[in-house]
Scaffold this motif. Structure first.
Motif, PDB file in Angstrom:
ATOM      1  N   GLY A 118       7.836 -14.983  -0.476  1.00  0.00           N
ATOM      2  CA  GLY A 118       8.230 -14.189  -1.623  1.00  0.00           C
ATOM      3  C   GLY A 118       8.343 -12.752  -1.279  1.00  0.00           C
ATOM      4  O   GLY A 118       7.352 -12.057  -0.504  1.00  0.00           O
ATOM      5  N   PHE A 119       9.362 -11.922  -1.753  1.00  0.00           N
ATOM      6  CA  PHE A 119       9.808 -10.665  -1.574  1.00  0.00           C
ATOM      7  C   PHE A 119      10.028 -10.397   0.087  1.00  0.00           C
ATOM      8  O   PHE A 119      10.054  -9.305   0.487  1.00  0.00           O
ATOM      9  N   ILE A 137       3.006  -9.851   0.660  1.00  0.00           N
ATOM     10  CA  ILE A 137       3.762  -8.940   0.170  1.00  0.00           C
ATOM     11  C   ILE A 137       3.545  -8.390  -1.290  1.00  0.00           C
ATOM     12  O   ILE A 137       3.449  -7.006  -1.049  1.00  0.00           O
ATOM     13  N   VAL A 138       3.184  -9.249  -2.124  1.00  0.00           N
ATOM     14  CA  VAL A 138       3.148  -8.736  -3.296  1.00  0.00           C
ATOM     15  C   VAL A 138       1.862  -7.837  -3.340  1.00  0.00           C
ATOM     16  O   VAL A 138       1.752  -7.017  -4.610  1.00  0.00           O
ATOM     17  N   ALA A 181      -0.741 -14.592  -6.735  1.00  0.00           N
ATOM     18  CA  ALA A 181      -0.124 -14.294  -8.229  1.00  0.00           C
ATOM     19  C   ALA A 181       0.357 -15.671  -8.679  1.00  0.00           C
ATOM     20  O   ALA A 181       0.812 -16.436  -7.674  1.00  0.00           O
ATOM     21  N   ILE A 182       0.474 -16.126  -9.929  1.00  0.00           N
ATOM     22  CA  ILE A 182       1.243 -17.308 -10.534  1.00  0.00           C
ATOM     23  C   ILE A 182       2.177 -16.646 -11.443  1.00  0.00           C
ATOM     24  O   ILE A 182       1.613 -16.091 -12.292  1.00  0.00           O
ATOM     25  N   MET A 187      -2.863  -3.547  -6.634  1.00  0.00           N
ATOM     26  CA  MET A 187      -1.742  -3.387  -7.497  1.00  0.00           C
ATOM     27  C   MET A 187      -0.902  -2.198  -7.034  1.00  0.00           C
ATOM     28  O   MET A 187       0.354  -2.124  -7.306  1.00  0.00           O
ATOM     29  N   ALA A 188      -1.562  -1.051  -6.763  1.00  0.00           N
ATOM     30  CA  ALA A 188      -0.953   0.324  -6.376  1.00  0.00           C
ATOM     31  C   ALA A 188      -0.284   0.098  -5.228  1.00  0.00           C
ATOM     32  O   ALA A 188       1.083   0.400  -5.021  1.00  0.00           O
ATOM     33  N   ALA A 189      -0.742  -0.737  -4.287  1.00  0.00           N
ATOM     34  CA  ALA A 189      -0.144  -0.919  -2.923  1.00  0.00           C
ATOM     35  C   ALA A 189       0.939  -1.946  -2.912  1.00  0.00           C
ATOM     36  O   ALA A 189       2.162  -1.758  -2.487  1.00  0.00           O
ATOM     37  N   GLY A 190       0.846  -3.041  -3.935  1.00  0.00           N
ATOM     38  CA  GLY A 190       1.997  -3.734  -4.066  1.00  0.00           C
ATOM     39  C   GLY A 190       3.093  -3.183  -4.989  1.00  0.00           C
ATOM     40  O   GLY A 190       4.506  -3.483  -4.568  1.00  0.00           O
ATOM     41  N   LEU A 191       2.876  -2.505  -5.800  1.00  0.00           N
ATOM     42  CA  LEU A 191       3.962  -2.002  -6.682  1.00  0.00           C
ATOM     43  C   LEU A 191       4.873  -0.812  -5.844  1.00  0.00           C
ATOM     44  O   LEU A 191       6.048  -0.847  -5.661  1.00  0.00           O
TER      45      LEU A 191
END
Length: 424
Positions: A240-241, A265-266, A274-275, A304-308
């Motif tokens: 993924g990604f 990576i997300v 995540a699903i 969430m900040a790191a992934g985004l």
């Protein structure tokens, strides 16, 4: 090469942690692993000051490498400074969910969790809850985390737990088949089709030496699951990604699964899972549906900040061009070295994933058994140490994948290829 501090740390660790580690693969290297002090670009520095080119990248989460771009680092630090956790939703969860939904073809809604294992565990429960069926078809050698439903070995006629602590009654609901074997899949559907909730597969086996799908295999899985009213789950925790860019491997293969699991990576290097999938399926999760799933740390604002910010940086810059070009250079150079020095071996991988598999006949593996029959002991006991002595850090066994990051350079590639020449 001095490793006194790593040895001393491992002795301390053995007194307080089982096997001296918190994840089994870290102890694969004998007599003991080196302990990392810090990351530096595409490198790591160990507790004794030794510096290695790092192709492990945390086992895949570090698309950008150890030196994060300023905007990524700033966002992480801001969220960390605002408070660790709240027990209530935050805007950054919505922002990352919207990004994933916008870029991944099959995902209409997404639930964030804390690890790849938690994602696949929840995906299996979701598939069973949505379909009202019990059985899950998996590929032999596919890895879907440390969970009871997939820690199963054998074949679909004689499934058995692959770990102590997993009841045989659990294993009986899991049907292992060889990767790329359409006939075996047909057999399990002929026998159990009315009770198969889902087929769960990695788009590319990434935890068993990197094995590519045969042409038409995923299309076949999509067709047979639709025919029998079962779900198709793509485990993209590794791919993924990374494979296929922001659209993930499913976009590269042109397949739309019903459910996709993510990790690595997300979360931009922080704990995450995540699903995602069709809205009508994902909405079966509580509180909107009857399938219970919850977690105190799910959607953690720092993760969430790191992934985004990682994914936004990748979207706005040449990240995928860079890592995939270096991946091509690595695989091309390795193919030349293998052809000259070890023609019985094969080079595997795609995009920013790569591996030399110590096969015995020069044939690329088509399933997990082919990799298992490779010279796995030589890889771990001899070759890995030879590469370490040349300051190149590879994954700890024959099976784990290796990854290119945005921080790696052409010089890293050339130095690594020279090390392979010497070690092979």
């Amino acid at each position: 090469m001095n490793d006194d501090n790593s040895r001393d740390l491992y002795e301390r660790a053995l007194s307080v942690m089982p096997g001296g580690v918190n994840s089994a693969v870290r102890a694969a290297i004998e007599p003991y692993p080196f302990f990392v002090q810090k990351g530096d670009g595409g490198h790591v520095v160990d507790a004794d000051g030794n510096r290695y080119i790092d192709w492990v990248m945390g086992l895949g989460p570090l698309l950008l490498g150890h030196d994060l771009p300023e905007q990524v680092q700033a966002s992480i630090q801001q969220k960390a400074s605002e408070g660790p956790i709240y027990g209530t939703p935050t805007e950054i969860e919505v922002d990352l969910a919207e990004f994933v939904v916008r870029h991944v073809p099959s995902v209409e809604k997404v639930r964030f969790v804390n690890s790849g294992t938690e994602a696949t565990t929840s995906a299996v429960r979701l598939a069973r809850g949505y379909t009202g069926r019990n059985k899950i078809v998996v590929n032999q050698g596919g890895y879907h985390g440390a969970q009871e439903s997939t820690l199963v070995e054998g074949d679909h006629e004689n499934p058995a737990p692959s770990s102590a602590g997993v009841p045989q009654s659990f294993a009986e609901h899991t049907l292992p088949v060889p990767f790329n074997d359409e006939e075996a899949v047909r057999e399990v559907f002929e026998e159990h089709g009315d009770d198969i909730a889902a087929v769960m597969t990695e788009p590319i086996l990434g935890n068993y030496g990197i094995v590519e799908p045969a042409e038409g295999y995923h299309e076949f899985l999509r067709e047979i699951t639709e025919e029998h009213g079962s779900l198709l789950i793509f485990d993209e925790v590794i791919t993924g990604f990374r494979v296929g860019g922001l659209g993930c491997a499913q976009s590269e293969f042109g397949i739309t699964p019903d459910i996709t699991t993510f990790g690595k990576i997300v979360g931009g290097g922080f704990p995450v899972g995540a699903i995602g999938g069709r809205a009508e399926i994902i909405e079966q999760f509580a509180p909107s549906g009857p399938v219970f799933q919850a977690g105190t740390f799910s959607g953690h604002p720092v993760t969430m900040a790191a992934g985004l910010e990682t994914l936004k940086f990748a979207a706005a810059n040449d990240v995928y061009d860079h890592v995939n070009d270096l991946g091509d250079q690595l695989r091309g150079g390795l193919e030349e070295i293998v052809a000259d020095q070890a023609p019985e071996y094969t080079v595997a991988g795609t995009d920013s994933m790569f591996k030399v598999i110590f096969t015995r006949d020069g044939e690329a593996p088509t399933n997990a058994a082919d990799v298992q029959n490779a010279e796995t002991d030589r890889w771990r006991r001899v070759f890995w140490g030879q590469m370490k002595d040349q300051n190149v850090f590879l994954s700890q066994n024959q099976f784990e994948c290796q990854f290119v990051s945005y921080n790696h350079t052409e010089d890293d590639v050339e130095r690594t290829l020279e090390a392979y020449k010497d070690a092979l």
